[in-house]
Structures are given as C-alpha cells and as structure tokens.
Design an enzyme around this catalytic site. Structure first.
Site, PDB file in Angstrom:
ATOM      1  N   GLY A  13      -1.584   2.817   1.294  1.00 41.40           N
ATOM      2  CA  GLY A  13      -2.986   3.024   0.426  1.00 41.40           C
ATOM      3  C   GLY A  13      -2.905   2.128  -0.915  1.00 41.40           C
ATOM      4  CG  HIS A 110      -1.907 -10.945   7.929  1.00 41.05           C
ATOM      5  ND1 HIS A 110      -1.558 -10.101   8.827  1.00 41.05           N
ATOM      6  CD2 HIS A 110      -0.929 -12.018   8.231  1.00 41.05           C
ATOM      7  CE1 HIS A 110      -0.472 -10.480   9.548  1.00 41.05           C
ATOM      8  NE2 HIS A 110      -0.314 -11.576   9.151  1.00 41.05           N
ATOM      9  CG  ASP A 146      -3.667 -10.840  11.701  1.00 40.47           C
ATOM     10  OD1 ASP A 146      -4.480  -9.880  10.970  1.00 40.47           O
ATOM     11  OD2 ASP A 146      -2.582 -10.545  12.078  1.00 40.47           O
TER      12      ASP A 146
HETATM   13  C1  GRF Z   1      -0.297  -4.654   3.391  1.00 40.08           C
HETATM   14  O1  GRF Z   1       0.985  -5.419   3.355  1.00 40.08           O
HETATM   15  C2  GRF Z   1      -1.253  -5.392   3.983  1.00 40.08           C
HETATM   16  O2  GRF Z   1      -1.429  -6.751   3.738  1.00 40.08           O
HETATM   17  C3  GRF Z   1      -1.060  -5.316   5.459  1.00 40.08           C
HETATM   18  O3  GRF Z   1      -0.785  -3.848   5.508  1.00 40.08           O
HETATM   19  C4  GRF Z   1       0.181  -3.516   4.359  1.00 40.08           C
HETATM   20  C5  GRF Z   1      -0.467  -2.294   3.583  1.00 40.08           C
HETATM   21  O4  GRF Z   1      -0.240  -1.791   2.426  1.00 40.08           O
HETATM   22  N1  GRF Z   1      -2.126  -5.481   6.180  1.00 40.08           N
HETATM   23  P1  GRF Z   1      -0.736  -0.484   1.771  1.00 40.08           P
HETATM   24  O5  GRF Z   1      -1.076   0.673   2.671  1.00 40.08           O
HETATM   25  O6  GRF Z   1      -2.206  -1.123   1.345  1.00 40.08           O
HETATM   26  O7  GRF Z   1       0.313  -0.123   0.714  1.00 40.08           O
END
Ligand code: GRF
Length: 193
Positions: A13, A110, A146
């Site tokens: 998160g 992404h 994506d």
């Molecule tokens: C991020 O790298 C995002 O790009 C991908 O999942 C990861 C989530 O990380 N979709 P977090 O839970 O927000 O730290």
C-alpha cells in the site's frame, strides 16, 4: 467540489499512502472515500485504519468465481459512490463486465514504461533486455491487461550494476509522485467535462 476516490489494494500500500497523503493538501480536488483490499493481511489496511479512512476487505478466496467476487466488489463500490477508482497494487484481474461498468473512471499504476512489459517481473525483464531506462505508467483500465490509454509516465535511469530490487526501489519512488499527479490530471479533466 471534491472528487470521491476509491483505492483498491492487495499488499503493502505504498501507492495508497502516496495518494492519500497528496489528497490531504487543501488544494487537491479529491478525497479518499474507500480503501478496499482483497487480502485480509494487506499492509495498506494498517495505514487506512491509522488514518481513520473507510476500509473494507473482500477476500477473493471466499468466492467461487471471478464473477461473484466482482459482483461483491461492485456492491461495495456502489455504496461508496466513487468518481474515480485507483488500482494500487491490486493483484486481481477484473472481469470485462466490471471494467465496462467503470469505463473512464478506473485507473491503474504499472511498474514499467507501457506498452513495454505488461504483467509481472517488469524490473527483471527490463534488466534482462539490457534496457538503459525503466519507469512507471498510470493508465486507464481496459479488459486486456495493462493495455489502456496512458495518462502519465515517468522514466528513471537503469544504472550499471542495478539489481531488480534496486530498480524496483527507484521506480517505486517515481510511482509515488506520478500517481497523485495523474489523479489530479484526471479530476481536472473530468471537471472540465
Ligand atoms: C507497484 O509497483 C505498482 O506499480 C504495482 O504494484 C506495486 C504496488 O506497490 N501495480 P504498493 O502496494 O503500492 O507498495
């Protein structure tokens, strides 16, 4: 008027936090109205609790099909009345029917320069390809993974000797600035009609 934002997570998160911290600014035209996780143990739920944000868990393992999970998700979202739904590390593929219902309002972040490297292991794939730059993308969600229209992108350099972990850290830092900026752009666009 403040746009209502729902944020869907599955894990740590850190993007949830970046979005919510940005929305605290007086001039930010949006507010978090729901944090929803498909995993009961998602770290991001702790942040939501600590911040007193409305939060919910819909555990996908308790549903017998993607359709029934997405129907529960839909009910929770309709109750929260979001203008925008931000996927932030939400590790579930959504059904085309669900995606269609929220067309134009559903966005994702992404960790690659899309259209390069959709899917998983983006950092290792960029290193294996000998790329000299990597980055992150915020895009509209469409049924294909994506693949939706790009809202914003940030590039970061790949340095000699980088490991996937080092690159991931550098990209994630960029994500934390990009996602709030794209959210603001989206809200500004939709308020202009
Ligand atoms: C991020 O790298 C995002 O790009 C991908 O999942 C990861 C989530 O990380 N979709 P977090 O839970 O927000 O730290």
């Amino acid at each position: 008027m403040s746009a209502r934002v729902a944020i869907l997570i599955s894990g740590r998160g850190s993007n949830l936090r970046a979005l919510c911290e940005a929305m605290k600014a007086d001039d930010f035209p949006a507010e978090p109205v729901l944090v929803l996780s498909n995993r009961p143990g998602a770290g991001g739920l702790e942040y939501a609790k600590a911040e007193g944000l409305p939060h919910a868990v819909i555990d996908h393992t308790l549903f017998y099909s993607r359709d029934s999970f997405d129907a529960a998700l839909q009910d929770a979202l309709l109750a929260a009345r979001p203008d925008i739904i931000c996927l932030a590390g939400f590790m579930r593929l959504l059904t085309p029917g669900f995606v269609e219902k929220w067309k134009g309002k559903l966005v994702n972040i992404h960790p690659s320069l899309l259209p390069k490297y959709p899917g998983l292991n983006t950092h290792q794939r960029a290193l294996d390809a000998g790329d000299t730059e990597a980055g992150c993308t915020v895009h509209h969600v469409v049924p294909e993974m994506d693949a939706g229209e790009i809202i914003g992108q940030t590039r970061v350099p790949i340095r000699p000797g980088d490991t996937a972990e080092m690159l991931e850290t550098r990209v994630r830092e960029a994500e934390h600035a990009l996602y709030p900026a794209c959210l603001r752009k989206l809200v500004d666009q939709s308020s202009r009609g």
